[in-house]
Design an enzyme around this catalytic site. Structure first.
Site, short mmCIF file in Angstrom:
data_model
loop_
_atom_site.label_atom_id
_atom_site.label_comp_id
_atom_site.label_asym_id
_atom_site.label_seq_id
_atom_site.Cartn_x
_atom_site.Cartn_y
_atom_site.Cartn_z
N GLU A 1 52.42 52.41 48.97
CA GLU A 1 54.26 52.58 48.18
C GLU A 1 54.85 53.97 47.39
O GLU A 1 54.52 54.90 48.24
CB GLU A 1 53.38 53.32 46.62
N ASP B 1 49.50 70.70 45.15
CA ASP B 1 50.14 71.22 44.83
C ASP B 1 50.33 72.47 44.13
O ASP B 1 49.23 73.06 43.32
CB ASP B 1 51.07 70.17 43.75
N ASP C 1 52.18 75.33 42.57
CA ASP C 1 54.16 75.38 41.91
C ASP C 1 53.95 77.27 41.37
O ASP C 1 52.74 77.70 40.41
CB ASP C 1 54.00 74.80 41.20
#
Length: 421
Positions: free
Chosen positions: A44, A109, A111
């Protein structure tokens, strides 16, 4: 560095997707040697277009299909999702419940906004060279654990384009991991726990503080702590700041520390004093958090803060390498881990810079041709190689080389085993 004007983004993206995006390397990555049938076709992709129009479940037959679609859509952002049981573009035609996410890289991830309670220089989306050290420490700690504690070989670190970093772990066995195992790995790598209302976010028990993962992480933080926390962030500069640290230590030593801190003149001196008090104070004798209290503070201020949900879910999307950040214009580039301490987010090329570099080179080449310069027989140099994107594509190619070598090694092993029977 060319200043970036968001109003120019649509035009710049057209040029970027037409001439600069490294499609061949990108396809080579996500096709994984074509070993598994339909691996690329079942992946995807999701595109975010101008005005936040969001299109999920895109999938492509091959590199050429992907190129055409990206050049037609000019996405503001590209996300990569899982490899599904069927082609994502046909998910509506599949019997309900049959369309399942089957594989994906293990991703992390990190951040900068998650560190807002412990950084003083910036907040929310802003970053500077002072707080970027948090990302350097995070990458070093997580990468060491993935490599040494878990034995994962293929780890691609990527700058997000604004205020964080992503890691893609691409080993074949890792891509097959269940959501439960992924959760276990993230849990292992998490020491800072609790939301905004929780003051003390790190609790080392007597057993945990002896764990090799904690000790090795502390050894990495130690290399940066003085320069980053005591000088750069000046975490004990004044009463307002040292109150935050007092909130992390037992009340029995608050008075002693307050008095000492007022007498001293710098964060470094106050930190040394805190260590002394923790190790020698009579008031600490009954406390169960003795010598590792100093570690708890270092971890709370410096240890990586992961977005757990991103890593846990197999179907979770993550921004693609070589996507362009629509607010900063910076390209999401792979990071050369050998030089992780030198990585400078502000030196990462913006889309304006590389498009301008390409324009300059193109007009020079045109001039040469008009004046009967170079012969036609010379092989054409790929356009990205004429810009400051080139070294980052090289880092990516090195990563792909290692993936290829590893895959060939596995295939040889398999064929040797078959010969033995």
């Amino acid at each position: 560095m060319e200043p970036f004007d968001p109003a120019e983004l649509p035009e710049l993206l057209k040029l970027y997707y037409r001439r600069l995006f490294p499609y061949a390397q990108y396809y080579r990555w996500l096709n994984y040697g074509g070993v598994t049938k339909n691996y690329f076709q079942h992946r995807e992709f999701s595109f975010t277009l101008k005005d936040d129009i969001y299109i999920r479940y895109q999938s492509f037959n091959n590199q050429s299909d992907l190129e055409k679609e990206m050049q037609k859509m000019n996405p503001y952002k590209i996300d990569i999702g899982a490899v599904y049981s069927h082609r994502p573009s046909q998910h509506n035609t599949v019997k309900l419940g049959a369309f399942q996410a089957q594989e994906k890289e293990l991703v992390f991830d990190i951040d900068m906004t998650d560190y807002d309670d412990v950084r003083r220089c910036c907040s929310s989306a802003d970053i500077c060279s002072k707080c970027w050290t948090l990302m350097t420490m995070a990458m070093r700690i997580i990468d060491r654990a993935l490599k040494e504690d878990f034995g994962f070989k293929h780890r691609l670190w990527v700058y997000s384009g604004r205020r964080g970093v992503h890691c893609w772990v691409c080993d074949e066995s890792v891509r097959k991991l269940s959501s439960a195992v992924r959760s276990g790995i993230v849990e292992y790598l998490s020491l800072v726990k609790g939301g905004q209302d929780v003051k003390k976010k790190v609790h080392l028990s007597e057993r945990l503080h002896l764990h090799p993962f904690v000790r090795r992480s502390i050894n990495i933080i130690r290399k940066y702590f003085e320069e980053y926390a005591l000088v750069g962030q000046d975490i004990l500069e004044n009463k307002e700041n040292w109150e935050k640290i007092l909130a992390l230590v037992p009340e029995t030593i608050h008075d002693e520390l307050q008095k000492g801190f007022q007498r001293l003149h710098s964060s470094s001196q106050r930190w040394e004093y805190l260590k002394k008090v923790v190790n020698t104070s009579q008031n600490m004798k009954n406390d169960k958090c003795g010598p590792w209290l100093e570690w708890e503070i270092m971890l709370q201020y410096c240890f990586p803060r992961l977005d757990i949900n991103v890593s846990k879910g197999i179907n979770h999307l993550l921004k693609s390498p070589f996507s362009v950040h629509p607010k900063t214009g910076r390209v999401s580039v792979p990071i050369d881990f050998q030089k992780v301490d030198q990585f400078d987010p502000f030196a990462v090329p913006t889309i304006s810079t590389i498009c301008r570099e390409l324009d300059v080179v193109s007009s020079n080449e045109k001039d040469r041709e008009e004046h009967g310069g170079e012969s036609e027989s010379k092989p054409r140099i790929r356009d990205y190689k004429k810009t400051s994107l080139a070294p980052y594509v090289k880092v990516f190619e090195q990563f792909l080389e290692n993936l290829d070598k590893s895959r060939k090694g596995e295939l040889l092993k398999k064929s040797d085993l078959q010969k033995d029977f």
